[in-house]
Scaffold this motif. Structure first.
Motif, mmCIF file in Angstrom:
data_model
loop_
_atom_site.group_PDB
_atom_site.id
_atom_site.type_symbol
_atom_site.label_atom_id
_atom_site.label_comp_id
_atom_site.label_asym_id
_atom_site.label_seq_id
_atom_site.Cartn_x
_atom_site.Cartn_y
_atom_site.Cartn_z
ATOM 1 N N VAL A 82 -36.881 -49.177 41.025
ATOM 2 C CA VAL A 82 -38.084 -49.238 40.198
ATOM 3 C C VAL A 82 -39.067 -48.180 40.686
ATOM 4 N N CYS A 83 -39.491 -47.302 39.794
ATOM 5 C CA CYS A 83 -40.443 -46.255 40.165
ATOM 6 C C CYS A 83 -41.757 -46.884 40.602
ATOM 7 N N PRO A 84 -42.313 -46.478 41.743
ATOM 8 C CA PRO A 84 -43.559 -47.076 42.212
ATOM 9 C C PRO A 84 -44.786 -46.664 41.409
ATOM 10 N N TRP A 85 -44.676 -45.669 40.568
ATOM 11 C CA TRP A 85 -45.847 -45.213 39.817
ATOM 12 C C TRP A 85 -46.089 -46.014 38.543
ATOM 13 N N HIS A 86 -45.083 -46.118 37.677
ATOM 14 C CA HIS A 86 -45.291 -46.764 36.380
ATOM 15 C C HIS A 86 -44.270 -47.855 36.067
ATOM 16 N N GLY A 87 -43.365 -48.132 37.013
ATOM 17 C CA GLY A 87 -42.443 -49.238 36.826
ATOM 18 C C GLY A 87 -41.183 -48.935 36.044
ATOM 19 N N SER A 88 -40.923 -47.668 35.738
ATOM 20 C CA SER A 88 -39.661 -47.333 35.080
ATOM 21 C C SER A 88 -38.501 -47.775 35.974
ATOM 22 N N THR A 89 -37.466 -48.334 35.365
ATOM 23 C CA THR A 89 -36.363 -48.930 36.113
ATOM 24 C C THR A 89 -35.046 -48.263 35.726
ATOM 25 N N PHE A 90 -34.283 -47.838 36.741
ATOM 26 C CA PHE A 90 -33.030 -47.123 36.502
ATOM 27 C C PHE A 90 -31.887 -47.768 37.269
ATOM 28 N N ARG A 91 -30.701 -47.842 36.649
ATOM 29 C CA ARG A 91 -29.513 -48.312 37.352
ATOM 30 C C ARG A 91 -29.093 -47.273 38.377
ATOM 31 N N ALA A 112 -40.203 -44.886 30.983
ATOM 32 C CA ALA A 112 -39.233 -43.792 30.840
ATOM 33 C C ALA A 112 -38.313 -44.079 29.658
ATOM 34 N N ALA A 113 -37.997 -43.025 28.924
ATOM 35 C CA ALA A 113 -37.003 -43.144 27.863
ATOM 36 C C ALA A 113 -35.751 -42.352 28.208
ATOM 37 N N ASN A 114 -35.886 -41.423 29.156
ATOM 38 C CA ASN A 114 -34.752 -40.598 29.555
ATOM 39 C C ASN A 114 -34.060 -41.182 30.785
ATOM 40 N N ASP A 115 -32.735 -41.065 30.822
ATOM 41 C CA ASP A 115 -31.983 -41.507 31.991
ATOM 42 C C ASP A 115 -32.322 -40.636 33.200
ATOM 43 N N GLN A 116 -32.041 -41.175 34.377
ATOM 44 C CA GLN A 116 -32.263 -40.439 35.618
ATOM 45 C C GLN A 116 -30.997 -39.664 35.982
ATOM 46 N N PRO A 117 -31.100 -38.351 36.219
ATOM 47 C CA PRO A 117 -29.895 -37.567 36.524
ATOM 48 C C PRO A 117 -29.193 -38.051 37.794
ATOM 49 N N VAL A 118 -27.873 -38.156 37.709
ATOM 50 C CA VAL A 118 -27.037 -38.570 38.829
ATOM 51 C C VAL A 118 -26.251 -37.355 39.321
ATOM 52 N N LEU A 119 -26.117 -37.226 40.624
ATOM 53 C CA LEU A 119 -25.378 -36.121 41.217
ATOM 54 C C LEU A 119 -24.009 -36.586 41.705
ATOM 55 N N PRO A 120 -22.994 -35.752 41.588
ATOM 56 C CA PRO A 120 -21.710 -36.063 42.230
ATOM 57 C C PRO A 120 -21.911 -36.156 43.746
ATOM 58 N N VAL A 121 -21.267 -37.128 44.370
ATOM 59 C CA VAL A 121 -21.437 -37.322 45.809
ATOM 60 C C VAL A 121 -20.078 -37.661 46.430
ATOM 61 N N CYS A 128 -38.832 -39.123 39.419
ATOM 62 C CA CYS A 128 -38.679 -39.968 38.231
ATOM 63 C C CYS A 128 -38.762 -39.136 36.954
ATOM 64 N N SER A 129 -37.890 -39.435 35.998
ATOM 65 C CA SER A 129 -37.858 -38.676 34.753
ATOM 66 C C SER A 129 -39.128 -38.862 33.926
ATOM 67 N N HIS A 130 -39.859 -39.953 34.144
ATOM 68 C CA HIS A 130 -41.047 -40.222 33.330
ATOM 69 C C HIS A 130 -42.222 -39.329 33.699
ATOM 70 N N GLU A 131 -42.689 -39.422 34.933
ATOM 71 C CA GLU A 131 -43.836 -38.625 35.363
ATOM 72 C C GLU A 131 -43.638 -38.013 36.742
ATOM 73 N N GLY A 132 -42.416 -38.041 37.243
ATOM 74 C CA GLY A 132 -42.138 -37.378 38.512
ATOM 75 C C GLY A 132 -42.431 -38.188 39.745
ATOM 76 N N GLY A 133 -42.574 -39.495 39.626
ATOM 77 C CA GLY A 133 -42.839 -40.340 40.786
ATOM 78 C C GLY A 133 -41.667 -40.366 41.763
ATOM 79 N N PRO A 134 -41.926 -40.669 43.042
ATOM 80 C CA PRO A 134 -40.860 -40.699 44.056
ATOM 81 C C PRO A 134 -40.078 -42.011 44.013
ATOM 82 N N LEU A 135 -38.902 -41.981 43.437
ATOM 83 C CA LEU A 135 -38.105 -43.198 43.312
ATOM 84 C C LEU A 135 -37.741 -43.795 44.660
ATOM 85 N N SER A 136 -37.576 -42.963 45.673
ATOM 86 C CA SER A 136 -37.182 -43.449 46.998
ATOM 87 C C SER A 136 -38.228 -44.369 47.606
ATOM 88 N N GLU A 137 -39.447 -44.341 47.098
ATOM 89 C CA GLU A 137 -40.506 -45.222 47.587
ATOM 90 C C GLU A 137 -40.597 -46.510 46.775
#
Length: 286
Positions: A245-254, A265-274, A227-236
């Protein structure tokens, strides 16, 4: 010596009582999520506090230059302009403080300790400037200038602590951004399409970087898992309405583009080409 002072400040648990009480007060007072998102800078994709502080800092610094010029030339117009700038700077303090407090309330204890002293220094600087403005408006210009220069010195110390918070302690930065640079530049297989659950988050690794994958049929999106906010594991975290939704602080990303929807979080979450080739999922660095 200065580094030792900063380290001791980070470890000063004697500040935790005041810090915890202020954190509770901020959380209880600024409750609406929409307001917190506004102050975090979620809508901007960037922390709002550093933007807002430019108003008082710029006004106070400009006033100091005009005060110096007015002292040398005995210019009344410079003195009047400096007074107006100090008034403008004071008007800009409140929104900067609110944004800073909301960000501060979502940080770790060591950062809150430094942030508490940072806030105290800025509060003292604001008081000095307010007293300076009062002195100028009542004709005590020389006293007003002295108070303003004292305020600028204290504000400089507060700004130094703010810089330490950001650059040494990582407050407000994207904790996901450094992970992007460690993703291989070339297309890298990270798993088979059939191994990914449909409609649920899964984590795979590109070399040693954890990547969040979300599959919908044959379509897969890939985000940095940290997670861009504090490094929480988004996959959980939970997935709902196309967001994770990040399980640590509730930051939510599309999921589709990593855009931050809700803070802290104020910063977007980096997306990778897939891409999917021969039934295998591949990602690479953007």
């Amino acid at each position: 010596m200065l580094r030792q002072v900063l380290t001791r400040l980070e470890q000063a648990n004697a500040l935790d009582g005041a810090s915890d009480r202020l954190q509770a007060a901020v959380t209880a007072t600024i409750r609406p999520r929409s307001l917190r998102d506004l102050l975090h800078g979620t809508w901007l994709g960037h922390p709002l506090h550093p933007v807002l502080v430019q108003v008082p800092v710029g006004a106070f610094l400009s006033a100091a230059l005009l005060d110096l010029a007015g002292t040398v030339t005995s210019s009344r117009s410079s003195e009047r302009a400096a007074t107006a700038l100090i008034g403008a700077g004071l008007a800009g303090v409140a929104p900067a403080v609110l944004a800073g407090l909301v960000d501060w309330s979502e940080t770790t204890k060591d950062r809150r300790r430094v942030g508490l002293v940072h806030a105290a220094a800025n509060a003292l600087a604001t008081s000095l400037y307010a007293t300076s403005l009062a002195a100028r408006l009542t004709g005590r210009v020389t006293q007003g200038k002295a108070l303003a220069f004292a305020g600028l010195s204290v504000a400089g110390a507060g700004a130094f602590l703010g810089g330490h918070l950001s650059y040494a302690q990582g407050a407000g930065i994207s904790h996901a951004a450094p992970e992007v640079a460690r993703v291989p530049e070339e297309w890298t297989v990270i798993g088979s399409l059939s191994s990914l659950p449909d409609g649920k988050p899964a984590v795979r690794r590109a070399d040693d970087v954890a990547v969040l994958l979300f599959r919908q049929g044959d379509r897969v999106t890939a985000l940095i898992d940290r997670c861009s906010h504090e490094g929480g594991p988004l996959s959980e975290g939970d997935v709902a309405d196309g967001c994770v939704v990040c399980p640590w602080h509730g930051s939510t990303f599309r999921l589709k583009d990593g855009a931050v929807v809700h803070g802290p979080a104020a910063n977007d979450q980096p997306v990778l080409p897939v891409r999917v080739r021969d039934g295998m999922v591949e990602v690479r660095r953007p």
